[in-house]
Design a protein around this motif. Structure first.
Motif, PDB file in Angstrom:
ATOM      1  N   SER A   1       0.883  -1.235   0.076  1.00 18.73           N
ATOM      2  CA  SER A   1       0.169   0.022  -0.048  1.00 18.73           C
ATOM      3  C   SER A   1       0.794   1.374   0.053  1.00 18.73           C
ATOM      4  CB  SER A   1      -0.771   0.029   1.345  1.00 18.73           C
ATOM      5  OG  SER A   1      -1.902  -0.954   1.177  1.00 18.73           O
ATOM      6  N   GLY A   2       2.052   0.893   0.038  1.00 17.91           N
ATOM      7  CA  GLY A   2       3.157   2.082   0.143  1.00 17.91           C
ATOM      8  C   GLY A   2       3.394   2.912   1.453  1.00 17.91           C
ATOM      9  N   ILE A   3       2.963   2.027   2.522  1.00 18.22           N
ATOM     10  CA  ILE A   3       3.245   2.576   3.836  1.00 18.22           C
ATOM     11  C   ILE A   3       4.618   1.958   4.388  1.00 18.22           C
ATOM     12  CG2 ILE A   3       2.487   2.180   6.305  1.00 18.22           C
ATOM     13  CD1 ILE A   3      -0.323   1.582   5.163  1.00 18.22           C
ATOM     14  N   GLU A   4       5.407   3.015   4.526  1.00 12.89           N
ATOM     15  CA  GLU A   4       6.687   3.014   5.051  1.00 12.89           C
ATOM     16  C   GLU A   4       6.846   2.080   6.575  1.00 12.89           C
ATOM     17  OE1 GLU A   4      10.801   5.044   5.330  1.00 12.89           O
ATOM     18  OE2 GLU A   4       9.664   5.982   3.959  1.00 12.89           O
ATOM     19  N   PHE A   5       7.800   1.408   6.823  1.00 20.64           N
ATOM     20  CA  PHE A   5       8.065   0.782   7.988  1.00 20.64           C
ATOM     21  C   PHE A   5       9.580   0.845   8.082  1.00 20.64           C
ATOM     22  CE2 PHE A   5       7.161  -2.667   5.317  1.00 20.64           C
ATOM     23  CZ  PHE A   5       8.320  -3.829   5.620  1.00 20.64           C
ATOM     24  N   GLU A   6      10.197   0.517   9.236  1.00 20.88           N
ATOM     25  CA  GLU A   6      11.342   0.220   9.554  1.00 20.88           C
ATOM     26  C   GLU A   6      11.506  -1.283  10.186  1.00 20.88           C
ATOM     27  OE1 GLU A   6      14.483   2.108  12.865  1.00 20.88           O
ATOM     28  OE2 GLU A   6      12.608   3.094  12.396  1.00 20.88           O
ATOM     29  N   VAL A   7      12.556  -1.864   9.906  1.00 23.02           N
ATOM     30  CA  VAL A   7      12.873  -3.083  11.147  1.00 23.02           C
ATOM     31  C   VAL A   7      14.205  -2.999  11.316  1.00 23.02           C
ATOM     32  CG1 VAL A   7      13.002  -5.639  10.879  1.00 23.02           C
ATOM     33  CG2 VAL A   7      11.633  -4.732   9.122  1.00 23.02           C
ATOM     34  N   MET A   8      14.382  -3.102  12.816  1.00 26.70           N
ATOM     35  CA  MET A   8      15.624  -2.603  13.414  1.00 26.70           C
ATOM     36  C   MET A   8      16.103  -3.633  14.487  1.00 26.70           C
ATOM     37  SD  MET A   8      14.271  -1.700  16.203  1.00 26.70           S
ATOM     38  CE  MET A   8      15.329  -0.530  17.327  1.00 26.70           C
ATOM     39  N   TRP A   9      17.510  -3.657  14.619  1.00 20.74           N
ATOM     40  CA  TRP A   9      18.127  -4.261  15.731  1.00 20.74           C
ATOM     41  C   TRP A   9      18.730  -3.529  16.494  1.00 20.74           C
ATOM     42  CZ3 TRP A   9      23.485  -4.684  17.128  1.00 20.74           C
ATOM     43  CH2 TRP A   9      23.673  -5.699  17.913  1.00 20.74           C
ATOM     44  N   ARG A  10      18.546  -3.550  17.842  1.00 19.69           N
ATOM     45  CA  ARG A  10      18.946  -2.631  18.964  1.00 19.69           C
ATOM     46  C   ARG A  10      20.505  -2.954  19.293  1.00 19.69           C
ATOM     47  NH1 ARG A  10      15.174  -1.230  23.974  1.00 19.69           N
ATOM     48  NH2 ARG A  10      14.283  -3.515  23.484  1.00 19.69           N
ATOM     49  N   VAL A  11      21.399  -2.232  19.327  1.00 22.44           N
ATOM     50  CA  VAL A  11      22.631  -2.433  20.194  1.00 22.44           C
ATOM     51  C   VAL A  11      22.459  -2.548  21.301  1.00 22.44           C
ATOM     52  CG1 VAL A  11      24.669  -1.094  20.546  1.00 22.44           C
ATOM     53  CG2 VAL A  11      23.984  -0.999  17.976  1.00 22.44           C
ATOM     54  N   PRO A  12      23.276  -3.430  22.089  1.00 23.56           N
ATOM     55  CA  PRO A  12      23.130  -3.413  23.717  1.00 23.56           C
ATOM     56  C   PRO A  12      23.142  -2.164  24.438  1.00 23.56           C
ATOM     57  CG  PRO A  12      24.717  -5.132  22.740  1.00 23.56           C
ATOM     58  CD  PRO A  12      24.437  -4.101  21.449  1.00 23.56           C
ATOM     59  N   ALA A  13      22.202  -1.956  25.332  1.00 22.30           N
ATOM     60  CA  ALA A  13      22.068  -0.772  25.969  1.00 22.30           C
ATOM     61  C   ALA A  13      23.362  -0.204  26.411  1.00 22.30           C
ATOM     62  CB  ALA A  13      20.812  -0.585  26.878  1.00 22.30           C
ATOM     63  N   GLU A  14      24.127  -1.177  27.204  1.00 16.18           N
ATOM     64  CA  GLU A  14      25.203  -0.862  27.735  1.00 16.18           C
ATOM     65  C   GLU A  14      26.440  -0.002  26.698  1.00 16.18           C
ATOM     66  OE1 GLU A  14      25.443  -5.310  26.996  1.00 16.18           O
ATOM     67  OE2 GLU A  14      24.174  -4.148  27.672  1.00 16.18           O
ATOM     68  N   ASN A  15      26.095  -0.372  25.653  1.00 17.77           N
ATOM     69  CA  ASN A  15      27.129   0.207  24.441  1.00 17.77           C
ATOM     70  C   ASN A  15      26.399   1.545  24.004  1.00 17.77           C
ATOM     71  OD1 ASN A  15      27.430  -2.950  24.140  1.00 17.77           O
ATOM     72  ND2 ASN A  15      29.319  -1.947  24.025  1.00 17.77           N
ATOM     73  N   TRP A  16      25.295   1.897  24.375  1.00 16.86           N
ATOM     74  CA  TRP A  16      24.841   3.227  23.513  1.00 16.86           C
ATOM     75  C   TRP A  16      25.750   4.506  23.445  1.00 16.86           C
ATOM     76  CZ3 TRP A  16      18.984   3.250  25.111  1.00 16.86           C
ATOM     77  CH2 TRP A  16      18.324   1.935  24.368  1.00 16.86           C
ATOM     78  N   GLU A  17      26.315   4.768  24.844  1.00 14.28           N
ATOM     79  CA  GLU A  17      26.981   6.007  25.082  1.00 14.28           C
ATOM     80  C   GLU A  17      28.262   6.030  24.259  1.00 14.28           C
ATOM     81  OE1 GLU A  17      26.324   8.845  26.625  1.00 14.28           O
ATOM     82  OE2 GLU A  17      24.427   7.991  27.109  1.00 14.28           O
ATOM     83  N   GLN A  18      28.969   4.941  24.000  1.00 17.47           N
ATOM     84  CA  GLN A  18      30.070   4.552  23.122  1.00 17.47           C
ATOM     85  C   GLN A  18      29.763   4.742  21.680  1.00 17.47           C
ATOM     86  OE1 GLN A  18      32.143   0.996  23.829  1.00 17.47           O
ATOM     87  NE2 GLN A  18      33.016   1.124  21.687  1.00 17.47           N
ATOM     88  N   GLU A  19      28.656   4.251  21.263  1.00 14.19           N
ATOM     89  CA  GLU A  19      28.174   4.245  20.000  1.00 14.19           C
ATOM     90  C   GLU A  19      27.675   5.397  19.375  1.00 14.19           C
ATOM     91  OE1 GLU A  19      28.036   1.598  17.632  1.00 14.19           O
ATOM     92  OE2 GLU A  19      29.459   0.799  19.000  1.00 14.19           O
ATOM     93  N   MET A  20      27.027   6.483  20.425  1.00 10.86           N
ATOM     94  CA  MET A  20      26.722   7.622  19.965  1.00 10.86           C
ATOM     95  C   MET A  20      27.859   8.738  19.829  1.00 10.86           C
ATOM     96  SD  MET A  20      22.809   8.259  22.008  1.00 10.86           S
ATOM     97  CE  MET A  20      23.581   9.247  23.141  1.00 10.86           C
ATOM     98  N   ARG A  21      28.918   8.338  20.241  1.00 10.66           N
ATOM     99  CA  ARG A  21      30.397   9.210  19.942  1.00 10.66           C
ATOM    100  C   ARG A  21      31.170   8.617  18.884  1.00 10.66           C
ATOM    101  NH1 ARG A  21      30.427   8.198  25.847  1.00 10.66           N
ATOM    102  NH2 ARG A  21      32.118   6.825  25.574  1.00 10.66           N
ATOM    103  N   ALA A  22      30.539   7.714  18.179  1.00 14.48           N
ATOM    104  CA  ALA A  22      31.213   7.194  17.071  1.00 14.48           C
ATOM    105  C   ALA A  22      31.118   7.785  15.723  1.00 14.48           C
ATOM    106  CB  ALA A  22      31.029   5.546  16.990  1.00 14.48           C
ATOM    107  N   GLY A  23      30.208   8.637  15.559  1.00 10.90           N
ATOM    108  CA  GLY A  23      30.078   9.549  14.410  1.00 10.90           C
ATOM    109  C   GLY A  23      28.730   9.801  14.182  1.00 10.90           C
ATOM    110  N   ASP A  24      28.227  10.314  13.132  1.00 13.69           N
ATOM    111  CA  ASP A  24      27.188  10.704  12.594  1.00 13.69           C
ATOM    112  C   ASP A  24      25.873   9.717  13.298  1.00 13.69           C
ATOM    113  OD1 ASP A  24      27.945  13.091  11.540  1.00 13.69           O
ATOM    114  OD2 ASP A  24      28.080  12.125   9.529  1.00 13.69           O
ATOM    115  N   MET A  25      24.819  10.490  13.686  1.00 18.29           N
ATOM    116  CA  MET A  25      23.763   9.599  14.167  1.00 18.29           C
ATOM    117  C   MET A  25      22.919   8.992  12.918  1.00 18.29           C
ATOM    118  SD  MET A  25      23.969   9.322  17.258  1.00 18.29           S
ATOM    119  CE  MET A  25      21.964   8.441  17.679  1.00 18.29           C
ATOM    120  N   ILE A  26      22.815   9.277  11.719  1.00 20.10           N
ATOM    121  CA  ILE A  26      22.498   8.653  10.671  1.00 20.10           C
ATOM    122  C   ILE A  26      23.756   8.376   9.803  1.00 20.10           C
ATOM    123  CG2 ILE A  26      20.825   8.677   8.561  1.00 20.10           C
ATOM    124  CD1 ILE A  26      19.163  10.717  10.386  1.00 20.10           C
TER     125      ILE A  26
END
Length: 165
Positions: A115-140
């Motif tokens: 029908s043209g409806i957009e959706f996302e399928v995602m995998w979450r990085v382990p929560a304990e790694n979020w801070e480190q990951e957010m410092r790794a570069g652009d958020m997209i």
């Protein structure tokens, strides 16, 4: 009282049978209840919900072009990057895959249903790694799924690992 999580989503679709077939194949959802030609209620395997996705047929209703006020997309979560790779293959096979992004704290695919409806399928990085990951570069950034598979392996996260949110 705070909201904990999304329980289910309901969408208006143009061709109920085609959209049900798509979500069954692409995401492995199971039909729980169906009112032929009118509505269907689907559930993810092992979901605790009665249904996770409701679909109501509206036929060939006009579809707005470009960004507009309203729902942008839904995000479905998988437990492992191998599952994300499997979904990517199914979406590509159906010609539904429209993008892939590395959001640092999640690895995401974007697709459109029949029908043209957009959706996302995602995998979450382990929560304990979020801070480190957010410092790794652009958020997209572009998603290199093979590199992420080599990096994270078969790590199970999110709801599949027991997270309640």
């Amino acid at each position: 009282m705070a909201v904990r999580r999304l329980n289910h989503a309901v969408l208006y679709v143009s061709d109920l049978g085609r959209v049900v077939d798509f979500y069954r194949y692409a995401l492995g959802l199971e039909v729980r209840t169906e009112i032929p030609g009118r509505a269907a209620f689907l559930r993810a395997p092992e979901s605790a919900n009665d249904h996770d996705l409701g679909l109501f047929e509206v036929g060939d209703a006009a579809r707005p072009q470009g960004p507009y006020v309203g729902l942008y997309h839904l995000a479905w979560e998988v437990g492992t990057l191998a599952e994300l790779a499997e979904v990517r293959a199914r979406l590509a096979e159906r010609g539904a895959l429209v993008g892939a992004s590395d959001h640092r704290v999640s690895k995401s695919l974007y697709a459109k249903d029949p029908s043209g409806i957009e959706f996302e399928v995602m995998w979450r990085v382990p929560a304990e790694n979020w801070e480190q990951e957010m410092r790794a570069g652009d958020m997209i950034a572009p998603l290199d799924l093979e590199r992420e598979l080599a990096r994270w392996g078969d790590r199970v996260t999110g709801a599949a690992a027991g997270s309640v949110t």
